[in-house]
Design an enzyme around this catalytic site. Sequence first.
Site, PDB file in Angstrom:
ATOM      1  N   PRO A 120       8.896  16.635 -22.079  1.00 14.53           N
ATOM      2  CA  PRO A 120       8.174  17.043 -23.275  1.00 14.53           C
ATOM      3  C   PRO A 120       6.857  18.061 -22.908  1.00 14.53           C
ATOM      4  CG  PRO A 120       8.517  14.691 -23.409  1.00 14.53           C
ATOM      5  CD  PRO A 120       8.934  15.173 -22.091  1.00 14.53           C
TER       6      PRO A 120
ATOM      7  N   GLY B 219       7.902  22.122 -19.419  1.00 16.98           N
ATOM      8  CA  GLY B 219       9.088  23.353 -19.712  1.00 16.98           C
ATOM      9  C   GLY B 219       8.798  24.384 -18.681  1.00 16.98           C
TER      10      GLY B 219
ATOM     11  N   THR C 248      20.883  18.843 -20.579  1.00 16.33           N
ATOM     12  CA  THR C 248      22.417  19.222 -20.705  1.00 16.33           C
ATOM     13  C   THR C 248      22.990  17.992 -20.411  1.00 16.33           C
ATOM     14  OG1 THR C 248      21.811  21.679 -21.024  1.00 16.33           O
ATOM     15  CG2 THR C 248      24.248  20.784 -20.554  1.00 16.33           C
TER      16      THR C 248
ATOM     17  N   GLY D 244      28.180  42.813 -42.538  1.00 18.40           N
ATOM     18  CA  GLY D 244      27.411  42.896 -43.581  1.00 18.40           C
ATOM     19  C   GLY D 244      27.387  41.256 -44.156  1.00 18.40           C
ATOM     20  N   GLY D 245      27.847  41.101 -45.422  1.00 24.65           N
ATOM     21  CA  GLY D 245      27.940  39.378 -45.910  1.00 24.65           C
ATOM     22  C   GLY D 245      28.748  38.734 -45.334  1.00 24.65           C
TER      23      GLY D 245
ATOM     24  N   GLU E 199      16.306  28.453 -18.578  1.00 22.25           N
ATOM     25  CA  GLU E 199      16.452  29.126 -17.132  1.00 22.25           C
ATOM     26  C   GLU E 199      15.221  30.004 -17.117  1.00 22.25           C
ATOM     27  OE1 GLU E 199      18.517  28.973 -14.421  1.00 22.25           O
ATOM     28  OE2 GLU E 199      19.883  27.355 -15.185  1.00 22.25           O
ATOM     29  N   GLY E 200      14.149  29.708 -17.646  1.00 19.75           N
ATOM     30  CA  GLY E 200      13.043  30.638 -17.687  1.00 19.75           C
ATOM     31  C   GLY E 200      12.976  31.373 -18.802  1.00 19.75           C
TER      32      GLY E 200
ATOM     33  N   GLU F 297       9.447  35.602 -21.266  1.00 19.68           N
ATOM     34  CA  GLU F 297       8.013  35.721 -20.880  1.00 19.68           C
ATOM     35  C   GLU F 297       7.895  35.418 -19.688  1.00 19.68           C
ATOM     36  OE1 GLU F 297       9.022  34.035 -23.746  1.00 19.68           O
ATOM     37  OE2 GLU F 297       8.119  35.369 -25.266  1.00 19.68           O
TER      38      GLU F 297
HETATM   39  C1  LIG Z   1      19.864  24.114 -25.263  1.00 21.95           C
HETATM   40  C2  LIG Z   1      18.984  23.742 -24.441  1.00 21.95           C
HETATM   41  C3  LIG Z   1      19.326  23.285 -23.036  1.00 21.95           C
HETATM   42  C4  LIG Z   1      18.445  23.060 -21.723  1.00 21.95           C
HETATM   43  N1  LIG Z   1      18.963  22.420 -20.673  1.00 21.95           N
HETATM   44  C5  LIG Z   1      18.213  21.874 -19.821  1.00 21.95           C
HETATM   45  C6  LIG Z   1      18.719  21.162 -18.678  1.00 21.95           C
HETATM   46  O1  LIG Z   1      20.145  20.971 -18.510  1.00 21.95           O
HETATM   47  N2  LIG Z   1      17.921  20.720 -17.842  1.00 21.95           N
HETATM   48  C7  LIG Z   1      16.488  20.811 -17.952  1.00 21.95           C
HETATM   49  O2  LIG Z   1      15.855  20.333 -17.133  1.00 21.95           O
HETATM   50  N3  LIG Z   1      16.144  21.499 -18.926  1.00 21.95           N
HETATM   51  C8  LIG Z   1      16.847  22.228 -19.857  1.00 21.95           C
HETATM   52  N4  LIG Z   1      16.526  22.944 -20.975  1.00 21.95           N
HETATM   53  C9  LIG Z   1      14.997  23.131 -21.079  1.00 21.95           C
HETATM   54  C10 LIG Z   1      14.598  24.407 -20.905  1.00 21.95           C
HETATM   55  O3  LIG Z   1      14.564  24.851 -19.519  1.00 21.95           O
HETATM   56  C11 LIG Z   1      13.044  24.583 -21.579  1.00 21.95           C
HETATM   57  O4  LIG Z   1      13.066  24.806 -22.834  1.00 21.95           O
HETATM   58  C12 LIG Z   1      12.573  25.975 -20.976  1.00 21.95           C
HETATM   59  O5  LIG Z   1      12.189  26.276 -19.840  1.00 21.95           O
HETATM   60  C13 LIG Z   1      11.081  26.371 -21.693  1.00 21.95           C
HETATM   61  O6  LIG Z   1      10.124  25.200 -21.727  1.00 21.95           O
HETATM   62  P1  LIG Z   1       9.558  24.706 -23.292  1.00 21.95           P
HETATM   63  O7  LIG Z   1      10.936  24.611 -24.351  1.00 21.95           O
HETATM   64  O8  LIG Z   1       8.954  23.525 -22.827  1.00 21.95           O
HETATM   65  O9  LIG Z   1       8.852  26.072 -23.674  1.00 21.95           O
HETATM   66  P2  LIG Z   1       7.240  26.032 -23.239  1.00 21.95           P
HETATM   67  O10 LIG Z   1       7.201  26.244 -21.747  1.00 21.95           O
HETATM   68  O11 LIG Z   1       6.318  25.284 -24.009  1.00 21.95           O
HETATM   69  O12 LIG Z   1       7.168  27.602 -23.963  1.00 21.95           O
HETATM   70  C14 LIG Z   1       6.655  27.739 -25.172  1.00 21.95           C
HETATM   71  C15 LIG Z   1       6.582  29.620 -25.309  1.00 21.95           C
HETATM   72  O13 LIG Z   1       5.340  29.900 -24.406  1.00 21.95           O
HETATM   73  C16 LIG Z   1       5.703  30.632 -23.544  1.00 21.95           C
HETATM   74  N5  LIG Z   1       4.874  30.781 -22.545  1.00 21.95           N
HETATM   75  C17 LIG Z   1       4.735  29.594 -21.528  1.00 21.95           C
HETATM   76  N6  LIG Z   1       3.770  29.813 -20.625  1.00 21.95           N
HETATM   77  C18 LIG Z   1       3.730  31.008 -20.582  1.00 21.95           C
HETATM   78  C19 LIG Z   1       2.974  31.867 -19.726  1.00 21.95           C
HETATM   79  N7  LIG Z   1       2.456  31.533 -18.409  1.00 21.95           N
HETATM   80  N8  LIG Z   1       2.944  33.423 -20.025  1.00 21.95           N
HETATM   81  C20 LIG Z   1       3.468  33.749 -21.162  1.00 21.95           C
HETATM   82  N9  LIG Z   1       4.012  33.134 -22.007  1.00 21.95           N
HETATM   83  C21 LIG Z   1       4.108  31.868 -21.666  1.00 21.95           C
HETATM   84  C22 LIG Z   1       7.088  30.648 -23.516  1.00 21.95           C
HETATM   85  O14 LIG Z   1       7.695  31.822 -22.881  1.00 21.95           O
HETATM   86  C23 LIG Z   1       7.798  30.344 -24.702  1.00 21.95           C
HETATM   87  O15 LIG Z   1       7.814  31.652 -25.564  1.00 21.95           O
HETATM   88  C24 LIG Z   1      17.297  23.151 -21.824  1.00 21.95           C
HETATM   89  C25 LIG Z   1      16.741  23.589 -23.120  1.00 21.95           C
HETATM   90  C26 LIG Z   1      17.488  23.748 -24.174  1.00 21.95           C
HETATM   91  C27 LIG Z   1      16.932  24.146 -25.352  1.00 21.95           C
END
Ligand SMILES: Cc1cc2nc3c(=O)[nH]c(=O)nc-3n(C[C@H](O)[C@H](O)[C@H](O)COP(=O)(O)OP(=O)(O)OC[C@H]3O[C@@H](n4cnc5c(N)ncnc54)[C@H](O)[C@@H]3O)c2cc1C
Length: 431
Positions: free
Chosen positions: A159, A162, A191, A387-388, A411-412, A415
């Site tokens: 949580p 990320g 996942t 369209g619609g 996967e990153g 940003e």
């Molecule tokens: C469908 C789905 C499947 C996934 N599967 C997996 C999985 O199998 N295993 C796993 O480990 N994770 C998984 N993830 C997690 C995913 O890797 C993260 O959601 C992702 O790394 C982004 O982290 P966050 O959601 O906490 O966003 P945050 O890190 O909170 O980012 C929020 C926003 O802030 C921006 N931001 C953050 N830091 C910076 C910075 N330094 N400079 C500029 N902008 C910044 C980000 O680009 C983004 O726009 C999954 C997510 C989803 C939605």
Amino acid sequence: MAETAAVAEADSNEALAAAVGGNGASDGSRFTLELNQDQEDIRDWVHGFAEGVVRPAAAEWDEREETPWPVIEEAAKIGLYSFEAMGQFWADETGLTLPIANEELFWGDAGIGMAIMGTSLAVAAIFGQGTPEQMGEWIPQCFGTPDDVKLGAFCASEPDAGSDVSAIRTTAKYDEAKDEWVLNGQKAWATNGGIANVHVVIASVDRELGSRGHAAFVIPPGTEGCEQGAKVKKHGLRASHTADVHLDDCRVPGSCLLGGKEKLDERLARAREGKRSKSQAAMQTFEASRPTVGAQALGIARAAYEYSLDYAKEREQFGKKIIENQAIAFDLANMKLEIDAARLLVWRAAWMGRSGQTFENAEGSMSKLKAGEVAVWTTERAIQILGGNGYTREFPVERMHRDSKIYTIFEGTSEIQRLVISRAISGLHIK
Ligand SMILES: Cc1cc2nc3c(=O)[nH]c(=O)nc-3n(C[C@H](O)[C@H](O)[C@H](O)COP(=O)(O)OP(=O)(O)OC[C@H]3O[C@@H](n4cnc5c(N)ncnc54)[C@H](O)[C@@H]3O)c2cc1C
């Protein structure tokens, strides 16, 4: 997945390279856009499955928002969902087979594509970081058999961790008396989380070392203290299961530490002495895996482009086909242009990774960034062209648009990719 387990994964490139037959450039790794017979055969094989089995099932599993077990079983029966197939894709010395196979599968449907390919995240971690014994023990258990299909999950994100993986709070403590590791924490967004047979969990063994204190653990099937948390209801990729995973005094045998304790202790000692980190190697690992994710986005973009091209050639308004208007035709021309440009970036980076080239300018990140953004843009234009109809669930481009959005996030994020590229080209620590 997140910027995960970077340091630990870095150690592993060699194991992966050895397993797929070497890391150096060879004649077979010369870059060419001309596909060889094997590549064409695999492309056509995956395409056939995507067209015949995946596409017809796509809308149903998107609506059901459940793991499409029967489709995964079909994939296992033809050998597509198997370690052997993944190994074959990886083994191509040119690096192109893996993105080609991913593009074709995700052209069929991205939600089902991820339900099939999600296991490879866990497999890649075991393959990358595990000892040969660990690979032999756990990788087959990630796939199961065609009669009893299983899944793998890779759990790094949390949580509050990320994009910033160094913030991981899940801990792993060693109980020397029992030779067991005890894991505690909460994983987010995994996942296949909770429904997988094998979970690979990234945990901190030394919080003070940040990401250099991380290690990867296999959680064997049925281990007490490893439970699924809330299943996430998503915007797209709805046939792919995403959930929290709770680790509550979860005990695993010492042998579940990927790479083994000796290697971990050496790595921690190096880190505590302040010796050079392997972040450079970790970066190369990420750069090498990103084009595969980009290829998935490409598959979605191509599907939306093809669908809207056909539609525009059929649909009439004001007494002519809508494609006869430059506004529509130019959009389609731009879609094709952007998709082909993104594919060139994906193939270049895939080839660089497999043939051991150095990613001087973060070419892997470039490929994933471009392909992800092209997928979001293309699918949005496809809706506009329909369209619609494009806005309804009666037509697939609406689903493709929802599915595409994740490719600028996991996967990153976009940003983070720009951060990586800007650091690579400038040599500065851009923030
Ligand atoms: C469908 C789905 C499947 C996934 N599967 C997996 C999985 O199998 N295993 C796993 O480990 N994770 C998984 N993830 C997690 C995913 O890797 C993260 O959601 C992702 O790394 C982004 O982290 P966050 O959601 O906490 O966003 P945050 O890190 O909170 O980012 C929020 C926003 O802030 C921006 N931001 C953050 N830091 C910076 C910075 N330094 N400079 C500029 N902008 C910044 C980000 O680009 C983004 O726009 C999954 C997510 C989803 C939605």
